[in-house]
Design a protein around this motif. Structure first.
Motif, PDB file in Angstrom:
ATOM      1  N   GLU A   1       0.876  -1.160   0.000  1.00 45.42           N
ATOM      2  CA  GLU A   1       0.000   0.000   0.000  1.00 45.42           C
ATOM      3  C   GLU A   1       0.918   1.215   0.000  1.00 45.42           C
ATOM      4  OE1 GLU A   1      -3.889   0.246   2.156  1.00 45.42           O
ATOM      5  OE2 GLU A   1      -2.782   1.761   3.278  1.00 45.42           O
ATOM      6  N   ALA A   2       0.947   1.906  -1.124  1.00 45.62           N
ATOM      7  CA  ALA A   2       1.862   3.042  -1.284  1.00 45.62           C
ATOM      8  C   ALA A   2       1.502   4.154  -0.308  1.00 45.62           C
ATOM      9  CB  ALA A   2       1.798   3.569  -2.712  1.00 45.62           C
ATOM     10  N   PRO A   3       2.512   4.862   0.178  1.00 45.32           N
ATOM     11  CA  PRO A   3       2.218   6.006   1.041  1.00 45.32           C
ATOM     12  C   PRO A   3       1.673   7.159   0.213  1.00 45.32           C
ATOM     13  CG  PRO A   3       4.552   5.935   0.573  1.00 45.32           C
ATOM     14  CD  PRO A   3       3.948   4.686  -0.042  1.00 45.32           C
ATOM     15  N   SER A   4       0.945   8.040   0.856  1.00 44.02           N
ATOM     16  CA  SER A   4       0.422   9.204   0.137  1.00 44.02           C
ATOM     17  C   SER A   4       1.552  10.158  -0.252  1.00 44.02           C
ATOM     18  CB  SER A   4      -0.627   9.932   0.987  1.00 44.02           C
ATOM     19  OG  SER A   4      -0.068  10.295   2.238  1.00 44.02           O
ATOM     20  N   VAL A   5       2.589  10.232   0.585  1.00 41.97           N
ATOM     21  CA  VAL A   5       3.759  11.069   0.318  1.00 41.97           C
ATOM     22  C   VAL A   5       4.991  10.291   0.759  1.00 41.97           C
ATOM     23  CG1 VAL A   5       4.939  13.249   0.844  1.00 41.97           C
ATOM     24  CG2 VAL A   5       2.433  13.183   0.750  1.00 41.97           C
ATOM     25  N   ARG A   6       5.986  10.217  -0.097  1.00 40.11           N
ATOM     26  CA  ARG A   6       7.238   9.531   0.246  1.00 40.11           C
ATOM     27  C   ARG A   6       8.093  10.410   1.143  1.00 40.11           C
ATOM     28  NH1 ARG A   6       8.026   4.147  -1.134  1.00 40.11           N
ATOM     29  NH2 ARG A   6       6.896   3.692  -3.045  1.00 40.11           N
ATOM     30  N   ARG A   7       8.916   9.779   1.947  1.00 39.89           N
ATOM     31  CA  ARG A   7       9.923  10.484   2.747  1.00 39.89           C
ATOM     32  C   ARG A   7      10.987  11.041   1.813  1.00 39.89           C
ATOM     33  NH1 ARG A   7       9.804   9.318   8.149  1.00 39.89           N
ATOM     34  NH2 ARG A   7       8.258   7.756   8.711  1.00 39.89           N
ATOM     35  N   GLU A   8      11.831  11.920   2.324  1.00 38.23           N
ATOM     36  CA  GLU A   8      12.971  12.405   1.554  1.00 38.23           C
ATOM     37  C   GLU A   8      13.900  11.227   1.288  1.00 38.23           C
ATOM     38  OE1 GLU A   8      13.944  15.412   0.170  1.00 38.23           O
ATOM     39  OE2 GLU A   8      11.836  15.878   0.545  1.00 38.23           O
ATOM     40  N   PRO A   9      14.358  11.071   0.069  1.00 40.89           N
ATOM     41  CA  PRO A   9      15.234   9.935  -0.222  1.00 40.89           C
ATOM     42  C   PRO A   9      16.622  10.102   0.392  1.00 40.89           C
ATOM     43  CG  PRO A   9      14.989  11.314  -2.162  1.00 40.89           C
ATOM     44  CD  PRO A   9      14.055  11.868  -1.113  1.00 40.89           C
ATOM     45  N   ALA A  10      17.278   8.973   0.637  1.00 45.56           N
ATOM     46  CA  ALA A  10      18.664   8.980   1.096  1.00 45.56           C
ATOM     47  C   ALA A  10      19.576   9.441  -0.036  1.00 45.56           C
ATOM     48  CB  ALA A  10      19.067   7.597   1.580  1.00 45.56           C
ATOM     49  N   PHE A  11      19.231   9.022  -1.271  1.00 40.44           N
ATOM     50  CA  PHE A  11      19.954   9.487  -2.449  1.00 40.44           C
ATOM     51  C   PHE A  11      19.146   9.189  -3.697  1.00 40.44           C
ATOM     52  CE2 PHE A  11      21.613   5.096  -2.131  1.00 40.44           C
ATOM     53  CZ  PHE A  11      21.543   4.656  -3.443  1.00 40.44           C
ATOM     54  N   VAL A  12      19.510   9.870  -4.772  1.00 40.76           N
ATOM     55  CA  VAL A  12      18.960   9.614  -6.103  1.00 40.76           C
ATOM     56  C   VAL A  12      20.165   9.356  -7.005  1.00 40.76           C
ATOM     57  CG1 VAL A  12      17.707  10.596  -8.064  1.00 40.76           C
ATOM     58  CG2 VAL A  12      16.947  11.083  -5.721  1.00 40.76           C
ATOM     59  N   TYR A  13      20.066   8.279  -7.818  1.00 42.15           N
ATOM     60  CA  TYR A  13      21.149   7.965  -8.740  1.00 42.15           C
ATOM     61  C   TYR A  13      20.580   7.677 -10.119  1.00 42.15           C
ATOM     62  CZ  TYR A  13      25.316   6.140 -10.849  1.00 42.15           C
ATOM     63  OH  TYR A  13      26.385   5.968 -11.681  1.00 42.15           O
ATOM     64  N   PRO A  14      21.137   8.260 -11.164  1.00 42.03           N
ATOM     65  CA  PRO A  14      22.179   9.271 -11.090  1.00 42.03           C
ATOM     66  C   PRO A  14      21.624  10.557 -10.493  1.00 42.03           C
ATOM     67  CG  PRO A  14      21.515   8.910 -13.375  1.00 42.03           C
ATOM     68  CD  PRO A  14      20.759   7.946 -12.538  1.00 42.03           C
TER      69      PRO A  14
END
Length: 173
Positions: free
Chosen positions: A151-164
């Motif tokens: 069940e997907a959250p309505s809003v995701r947390r801040e990511p640890a990182f994005v690659y690239p």
């Protein structure tokens, strides 16, 4: 068989990896999959964690990337008992589970339990507002794969990182 009342299309294909950072680079460079958005989940974020039907604390790093309508997930276990660590110990890196997104997680869990699926691991609360839930089930017949109900959250947390990493292009005009 997945009960028809929860059987949406498989949206997620997930692999267990030993090194998340190296894996997202390989998937991006060799397969063109990405960008990857990574998160760290564990105590302090996740609630109601279970492993094999018992309360347990565990932690993971995972990264998500979409290719058309399929989401790929790479999971690196960090600590505590988990089906991801079990998989690494028994089989090494590789394909781990298939994920189906559901609107009513509790109802979907009840239906797969009633259909005879065995619960493996679960937690909730990975969204920025404390929502979102996941549960894994053994599918000894006939899928021969682990099934995850998400069940997907309505809003995701801040990511640890994005690659690239996102690029910031400056205008030359």
């Amino acid at each position: 068989m997945i009960p028809a009342t929860i059987a949406g299309p498989v949206k997620q294909v997930a692999l267990v990896v030993r090194d998340l950072d190296a894996s997202v680079r390989v998937w991006t460079e060799q397969l063109g999959v990405g960008p990857w958005t990574a998160y760290e989940l564990g105590p302090g974020v996740l609630q109601d964690m279970t492993y094999l039907g018992e309360p347990a604390e565990f932690s993971i790093r995972h990264a998500l990337a979409w290719t058309d309508t399929v989401q790929f997930e790479l999971v690196q276990p960090l600590g505590g008992p988990s089906i991801w660590a079990d998989h690494l110990a028994e089989h090494g890196e590789g394909l781990h589970h298939l994920g189906v997104y559901v609107d009513d997680h509790a109802a979907a869990v009840e239906k797969v339990l009633a259909a005879g699926y065995r619960p493996l691991q679960s937690a909730r609360g990975f969204g920025a507002t404390g929502d979102g839930a996941f549960a894994y089930f053994a599918t000894d017949h006939p899928l021969a794969a682990v099934l995850e109900l998400i069940e997907a959250p309505s809003v995701r947390r801040e990511p640890a990182f994005v690659y690239p990493p996102p690029t910031t292009e400056k205008s030359t005009e």
